[in-house]
Scaffold this motif. Structure first.
Motif, PDB file in Angstrom:
ATOM      1  N   ALA A  40       9.070  12.870  13.422  1.00 54.62           N
ATOM      2  CA  ALA A  40       7.815  12.369  13.135  1.00 54.62           C
ATOM      3  C   ALA A  40       8.023  11.447  11.728  1.00 54.62           C
ATOM      4  CB  ALA A  40       6.720  13.552  12.862  1.00 54.62           C
ATOM      5  N   PRO A  41       7.099  10.778  11.488  1.00 55.29           N
ATOM      6  CA  PRO A  41       7.030   9.770  10.180  1.00 55.29           C
ATOM      7  C   PRO A  41       7.178  10.634   8.767  1.00 55.29           C
ATOM      8  CG  PRO A  41       5.421   8.766  11.627  1.00 55.29           C
ATOM      9  CD  PRO A  41       5.794  10.329  12.081  1.00 55.29           C
ATOM     10  N   GLY A  42       8.438  10.341   8.133  1.00 56.76           N
ATOM     11  CA  GLY A  42       8.395  10.971   6.919  1.00 56.76           C
ATOM     12  C   GLY A  42       9.203  12.608   7.085  1.00 56.76           C
ATOM     13  N   LYS A  43       9.350  12.815   8.390  1.00 53.70           N
ATOM     14  CA  LYS A  43      10.117  14.236   8.490  1.00 53.70           C
ATOM     15  C   LYS A  43      11.465  13.823   9.018  1.00 53.70           C
ATOM     16  CE  LYS A  43       5.581  16.673   9.431  1.00 53.70           C
ATOM     17  NZ  LYS A  43       5.017  17.586  10.107  1.00 53.70           N
ATOM     18  N   GLU A  44      12.386  15.008   8.950  1.00 49.99           N
ATOM     19  CA  GLU A  44      13.607  15.047   9.449  1.00 49.99           C
ATOM     20  C   GLU A  44      13.544  15.126  11.011  1.00 49.99           C
ATOM     21  OE1 GLU A  44      15.495  14.557   6.116  1.00 49.99           O
ATOM     22  OE2 GLU A  44      16.814  14.859   7.840  1.00 49.99           O
ATOM     23  N   ARG A  45      14.454  14.730  11.853  1.00 51.90           N
ATOM     24  CA  ARG A  45      14.728  14.919  13.084  1.00 51.90           C
ATOM     25  C   ARG A  45      14.757  16.677  13.267  1.00 51.90           C
ATOM     26  NH1 ARG A  45      18.836  11.248  16.339  1.00 51.90           N
ATOM     27  NH2 ARG A  45      17.576   9.679  15.053  1.00 51.90           N
ATOM     28  N   GLU A  46      14.051  16.969  14.320  1.00 57.05           N
ATOM     29  CA  GLU A  46      14.007  18.430  14.781  1.00 57.05           C
ATOM     30  C   GLU A  46      14.317  18.693  16.268  1.00 57.05           C
ATOM     31  OE1 GLU A  46      10.464  20.182  14.317  1.00 57.05           O
ATOM     32  OE2 GLU A  46       9.194  18.780  15.096  1.00 57.05           O
ATOM     33  N   PHE A  47      14.999  19.797  16.482  1.00 59.99           N
ATOM     34  CA  PHE A  47      15.156  19.918  17.921  1.00 59.99           C
ATOM     35  C   PHE A  47      13.953  20.239  18.820  1.00 59.99           C
ATOM     36  CE2 PHE A  47      16.206  23.224  20.804  1.00 59.99           C
ATOM     37  CZ  PHE A  47      17.224  22.984  21.754  1.00 59.99           C
ATOM     38  N   VAL A  48      13.744  19.995  19.859  1.00 59.72           N
ATOM     39  CA  VAL A  48      12.860  20.136  20.645  1.00 59.72           C
ATOM     40  C   VAL A  48      13.090  21.195  21.935  1.00 59.72           C
ATOM     41  CG1 VAL A  48      10.897  19.472  22.308  1.00 59.72           C
ATOM     42  CG2 VAL A  48      11.455  18.100  20.104  1.00 59.72           C
ATOM     43  N   ALA A  49      14.136  20.993  22.620  1.00 60.28           N
ATOM     44  CA  ALA A  49      14.595  21.637  23.776  1.00 60.28           C
ATOM     45  C   ALA A  49      15.892  21.253  24.217  1.00 60.28           C
ATOM     46  CB  ALA A  49      13.680  21.145  25.114  1.00 60.28           C
ATOM     47  N   GLY A  50      16.401  22.001  24.899  1.00 62.35           N
ATOM     48  CA  GLY A  50      18.055  21.964  25.179  1.00 62.35           C
ATOM     49  C   GLY A  50      18.196  22.469  26.660  1.00 62.35           C
ATOM     50  N   ILE A  51      19.217  21.877  27.475  1.00 59.19           N
ATOM     51  CA  ILE A  51      19.323  22.597  28.518  1.00 59.19           C
ATOM     52  C   ILE A  51      21.043  22.433  28.968  1.00 59.19           C
ATOM     53  CG2 ILE A  51      19.159  20.277  29.907  1.00 59.19           C
ATOM     54  CD1 ILE A  51      17.767  22.263  32.168  1.00 59.19           C
ATOM     55  N   SER A  52      21.470  23.581  29.354  1.00 56.07           N
ATOM     56  CA  SER A  52      22.835  23.659  29.304  1.00 56.07           C
ATOM     57  C   SER A  52      23.110  22.732  30.756  1.00 56.07           C
ATOM     58  CB  SER A  52      23.457  25.010  29.853  1.00 56.07           C
ATOM     59  OG  SER A  52      22.826  25.616  31.061  1.00 56.07           O
ATOM     60  N   ASN A  54      24.678  23.284  33.651  1.00 57.54           N
ATOM     61  CA  ASN A  54      24.132  23.348  35.025  1.00 57.54           C
ATOM     62  C   ASN A  54      22.710  23.697  35.080  1.00 57.54           C
ATOM     63  OD1 ASN A  54      24.205  25.832  33.613  1.00 57.54           O
ATOM     64  ND2 ASN A  54      25.624  26.782  35.111  1.00 57.54           N
ATOM     65  N   GLY A  55      22.074  23.780  33.976  1.00 59.60           N
ATOM     66  CA  GLY A  55      20.593  24.112  33.992  1.00 59.60           C
ATOM     67  C   GLY A  55      20.271  25.338  33.901  1.00 59.60           C
ATOM     68  N   GLY A  56      21.256  26.352  33.592  1.00 59.88           N
ATOM     69  CA  GLY A  56      21.354  27.760  33.844  1.00 59.88           C
ATOM     70  C   GLY A  56      20.539  28.369  32.598  1.00 59.88           C
ATOM     71  N   ASN A  57      20.495  27.515  31.401  1.00 51.88           N
ATOM     72  CA  ASN A  57      19.897  28.062  30.086  1.00 51.88           C
ATOM     73  C   ASN A  57      19.336  27.075  29.615  1.00 51.88           C
ATOM     74  OD1 ASN A  57      23.054  29.466  30.302  1.00 51.88           O
ATOM     75  ND2 ASN A  57      21.299  30.800  29.492  1.00 51.88           N
ATOM     76  N   THR A  58      18.022  27.347  29.130  1.00 52.25           N
ATOM     77  CA  THR A  58      17.127  26.332  28.507  1.00 52.25           C
ATOM     78  C   THR A  58      16.767  27.109  27.000  1.00 52.25           C
ATOM     79  OG1 THR A  58      15.227  27.396  29.502  1.00 52.25           O
ATOM     80  CG2 THR A  58      16.125  25.363  30.531  1.00 52.25           C
ATOM     81  N   TYR A  59      16.656  26.034  26.027  1.00 51.51           N
ATOM     82  CA  TYR A  59      16.263  26.553  24.695  1.00 51.51           C
ATOM     83  C   TYR A  59      14.817  25.534  24.315  1.00 51.51           C
ATOM     84  CZ  TYR A  59      20.938  28.109  25.179  1.00 51.51           C
ATOM     85  OH  TYR A  59      22.091  28.705  25.892  1.00 51.51           O
ATOM     86  N   TYR A  60      14.046  26.377  23.537  1.00 54.86           N
ATOM     87  CA  TYR A  60      12.922  25.453  22.923  1.00 54.86           C
ATOM     88  C   TYR A  60      12.607  25.842  21.443  1.00 54.86           C
ATOM     89  CZ  TYR A  60      12.142  24.765  27.938  1.00 54.86           C
ATOM     90  OH  TYR A  60      11.984  24.419  29.399  1.00 54.86           O
ATOM     91  N   ALA A  61      12.266  24.844  21.006  1.00 54.60           N
ATOM     92  CA  ALA A  61      11.477  25.108  19.607  1.00 54.60           C
ATOM     93  C   ALA A  61      10.412  25.874  19.586  1.00 54.60           C
ATOM     94  CB  ALA A  61      11.344  23.818  18.929  1.00 54.60           C
ATOM     95  N   ALA A  62      10.204  26.912  18.779  1.00 54.48           N
ATOM     96  CA  ALA A  62       9.016  27.646  18.810  1.00 54.48           C
ATOM     97  C   ALA A  62       7.632  26.953  18.979  1.00 54.48           C
ATOM     98  CB  ALA A  62       8.762  28.584  17.614  1.00 54.48           C
ATOM     99  N   SER A  63       7.495  25.828  18.354  1.00 56.71           N
ATOM    100  CA  SER A  63       6.497  25.012  18.602  1.00 56.71           C
ATOM    101  C   SER A  63       5.945  24.439  19.806  1.00 56.71           C
ATOM    102  CB  SER A  63       6.408  23.763  17.318  1.00 56.71           C
ATOM    103  OG  SER A  63       7.683  22.863  17.620  1.00 56.71           O
TER     104      SER A  63
END
Length: 121
Positions: A40-52, A54-63
């Protein structure tokens, strides 16, 4: 070097949905974990979501947990971010990223150019 190109950004109203896509070329897409980050403007880049790889694992920011879903289609060399129940604070440039380790929960190595998502009231 792998190239990642995001698409699907745009202007949406609060509460609506949007799906981002990221197409990969030039590398072994299927072996990479893929992720989405945002800045976002004026903010640091942040992690949102990730996927391994093979798609077996996903990760999400709490927000975004419970609202966003990351998925991938290795046959199409594409990763998606389905964004539902969008909020104003979701407004950012969204970047696709690749993690050569294949895990998706650590450092990322390759980055797309970003696509703008603007959520209006």
């Amino acid at each position: 070097q792998v190239q990642l190109v995001e698409s699907g950004g745009g202007l949406v109203q609060i509460g609506n949905s949007l799906r981002l896509s990221c197409a990969a070329t030039g590398g072994p897409f299927s072996s990479y974990a893929l992720g989405w980050f945002r800045q976002a403007p004026g903010k640091e880049r942040e992690f949102v979501a990730g996927i391994s790889w093979n798609g077996g694992n996903t990760y999400y920011a709490a927000s975004v947990k419970g609202r966003f879903t990351i998925s991938r289609d290795n046959a199409k060399n594409t990763v998606y971010l389905q964004m539902n129940s969008l909020k104003s604070e979701d407004t950012a440039i969204y970047y696709c990223a690749g993690d050569i380790t294949g895990y998706g929960n650590g450092e990322y190595d390759y980055w797309g150019q970003g696509t703008q998502v603007t959520v209006s009231s």
